[in-house]
Design an enzyme around this catalytic site. Structure first.
Site, short mmCIF file in Angstrom:
data_model
loop_
_atom_site.label_atom_id
_atom_site.label_comp_id
_atom_site.label_asym_id
_atom_site.label_seq_id
_atom_site.Cartn_x
_atom_site.Cartn_y
_atom_site.Cartn_z
N GLU A 193 1.00 -38.92 -6.84
CA GLU A 193 -0.35 -39.06 -6.27
C GLU A 193 -0.35 -39.94 -5.02
O GLU A 193 -1.04 -40.96 -4.94
CB GLU A 193 -1.32 -39.62 -7.32
CG GLU A 193 -1.45 -38.71 -8.52
CD GLU A 193 -2.56 -39.10 -9.51
OE1 GLU A 193 -3.05 -38.22 -10.22
OE2 GLU A 193 -2.93 -40.29 -9.56
N GLU B 77 -0.10 -32.21 -13.53
CA GLU B 77 -0.94 -33.00 -14.44
C GLU B 77 -2.27 -32.31 -14.60
O GLU B 77 -2.88 -31.91 -13.60
CB GLU B 77 -1.22 -34.41 -13.88
CG GLU B 77 -0.08 -35.36 -13.97
CD GLU B 77 -0.46 -36.78 -13.55
OE1 GLU B 77 -1.62 -37.20 -13.78
OE2 GLU B 77 0.41 -37.45 -13.00
C1 BGP Z 1 -3.07 -39.85 -12.98
C2 BGP Z 1 -1.74 -40.56 -13.08
C3 BGP Z 1 -1.14 -40.61 -14.43
C4 BGP Z 1 -2.14 -40.59 -15.55
C5 BGP Z 1 -3.35 -39.73 -15.35
C6 BGP Z 1 -4.45 -39.92 -16.35
O1 BGP Z 1 -3.84 -40.44 -11.98
O2 BGP Z 1 -0.78 -39.94 -12.25
O3 BGP Z 1 -0.19 -41.62 -14.47
O4 BGP Z 1 -2.19 -41.64 -16.37
O5 BGP Z 1 -3.89 -39.89 -14.07
O6 BGP Z 1 -5.14 -41.09 -16.07
P1 BGP Z 1 -5.50 -42.15 -17.16
O7 BGP Z 1 -4.22 -42.53 -17.80
O8 BGP Z 1 -6.12 -43.27 -16.44
O9 BGP Z 1 -6.42 -41.47 -18.10
#
Ligand code: BGP
Length: 467
Positions: free
Chosen positions: A170, A360
């Protein structure tokens, strides 16, 4: 039409959110080890006992069991990151830590045992703490050299074990979460937009350098960038709102533009011009940036709206935006928009005509562990199945639109620590991990209902989406 025959189905995690073992076998501290509150609160001086990431889900010791479960679901690909500070504890040593390298050797071997391709993020929100504190992270140009040494080391070591690489997780989030994303120790309120763009430039040069060096080491490597894809809709058809949405969208697309086209777009130059600022470039930077990526990968959780006038704001994945009145939200306030995924895929493909990889996507939710009637436990997570099925449907629509999609890895395929809030309660997995927000729990693993569902999805190459 549907998905290609060799579509890569799988799941994703990141080292800092699952490995634990934060000081084992010579690992140095990373910024995550001093961020017990996620992105919401300032870091601590030293690791503290309430930081759940220090133990994670103990993946460092249990990866064989976990990879076995992923193989049972039929994974073709497993996305994880290499923790930079396991290989170079401070980030700037010249010689790597052999023990750290051995861990990833065994992890990748375990994947190959089941025919699972590793997809490796080189830097996933885990800058070595030493580089954050002593260099202010990516604000310093010197990080390019340290990163180059690190990626050369792992590219060379794993050149026959890893084919798919992502340079920075990201990368566009450095404008919004400078510490987590860019290891920038200076408090965000002390940073100007120009400071953040300069740090972004260092990362963009490092990313392009990784593409160049990687292809020299193994021409078969597939090296991609990774961005937050968040479609930006105007809140109303008022042209002022449309322009505002376009400008916010540009601040995201700038990153894919540099990665895919090898140079900065005109709108970024305009922003700098109007601020009276400029990105400081060294001779040679332009040539390095011309090494463009093989594919574009992204996370997709939600879309946002933008308005030229103040409007109710929405919670979301790192970036702001305002609330869309047509969409429901998750328990953490992230707006759910499956069609936004089709939109994002089309937008990125229209612009760049490069293969796309969704690395993701998923629903963070509170799960309840219940007896499964066969002597073990499970979670009846129909809400997660529904979320994923509706996104996969839209991904298929995009494939039918002609978008070239390489694969799909759901976020947090096994429960792990949340990045934004650093808690365990926000679960994404097909595999439940018995660990709670207060640190209690056996760490045992259990198959959720979605585990069995995803296995069918993979076996049918995305055709069978019903429960
Ligand atoms: C993204 C990241 C991840 C992840 C995901 C979910 O921004 O790349 O590392 O964790 O989001 O976010 P969260 O864990 O805050 O729910």
């Amino acid at each position: 039409m549907g998905f290609s025959k060799n579509f890569l189905w799988g799941g994703a995690v990141a080292a800092n959110q699952c490995e634990g073992a934060y000081l084992e076998d010579g690992k140095g501290l990373s910024i995550q080890d001093v961020m017990p509150g996620g992105i919401m609160t300032p870091p601590t001086d030293e690791p503290t006992a309430d930081n759940l990431k220090l133990e994670g889900i103990d993946f460092y010791h249990r990866y064989k069991e976990d990879i076995g479960l992923m193989a049972e679901m039929g994974f073709k690909v497993f996305r994880t990151s290499i923790a930079w500070s396991r290989i170079f504890p401070n980030g700037n040593e010249s010689e790597p830590n052999e023990k750290g390298l051995e861990f990833y050797d065994s992890l990748f071997d375990e994947c190959h045992k089941y025919g699972i391709e590793p997809l490796v993020t080189l830097s996933h929100y885990e800058t070595p703490l030493y580089l954050a504190k002593n260099y202010d992270g990516w604000r310093s140009r010197e990080l390019i050299g340290f990163y180059e040494n690190y990626v050369r080391t792992v590219f060379t070591r794993y050149k026959d074990k890893v084919k798919y690489w992502l340079t920075f997780n990201e990368i566009n989030s450095v404008l919004h979460a400078p510490l987590m994303s860019g290891g920038i120790w200076t408090s965000p309120d002390q940073l100007s937009v120009a400071d953040k763009l300069q740090a972004a430039h260092h990362e963009l040069v490092a990313s392009a350098l990784a593409v160049k060096v990687g292809h020299e080491i193994n021409p078969d490597f597939q090296i991609g960038c990774m961005v937050i894809a968040m479609p930006v809709y105007p809140l109303t058809p008022n042209p002022d709102d449309v322009m505002k949405a376009m400008e916010i969208s540009h601040s995201n697309l700038m990153f894919t533009d540099v990665h895919a086209r090898g140079k900065y777009p005109g709108y970024t130059k305009r922003i700098l011009r109007e601020m009276g600022a400029e990105i400081h470039m060294e001779p040679g930077d332009e040539e390095i940036l011309s090494h463009t990526v093989d594919f574009i990968s992204f996370s997709y959780y939600m879309s946002v709206c933008e308005s030229a006038t103040p409007a109710e704001s929405g919670n979301g994945n790192i970036m702001g935006g305002c609330k869309n009145p047509y969409l429901p939200s998750s328990e953490w306030g992230w707006q759910i928009d499956p069609q936004g995924l089709r939109y994002a895929l089309n937008q990125l493909y229209d612009l760049y005509q490069k293969p796309l990889f969704i690395v993701e996507n998923g629903l963070g939710a509170v799960d309840e562990l219940v007896p499964d009637g066969a002597g073990s436990y499970t979670v009846e997570d129909d809400y997660r199945i529904d979320y994923l099925a509706r996104h996969i449907e839209q991904m298929r629509e995009a494939a039918d639109d002609g978008v070239e999609i390489m694969g799909y890895t759901t976020w947090g395929c096994i429960d792990l620590i949340s990045a934004s809030t650093a808690e365990m309660k926000k679960r994404y997995g097909f595999i439940y991990v018995d660990r709670n927000n207060d640190g209690s729990g056996s760490m045992n693993r259990y198959r959720k209902k979605s585990f069995h569902w995803y296995k069918k999805v993979i076996a049918s190459n995305g055709e069978e989406l019903s429960i």
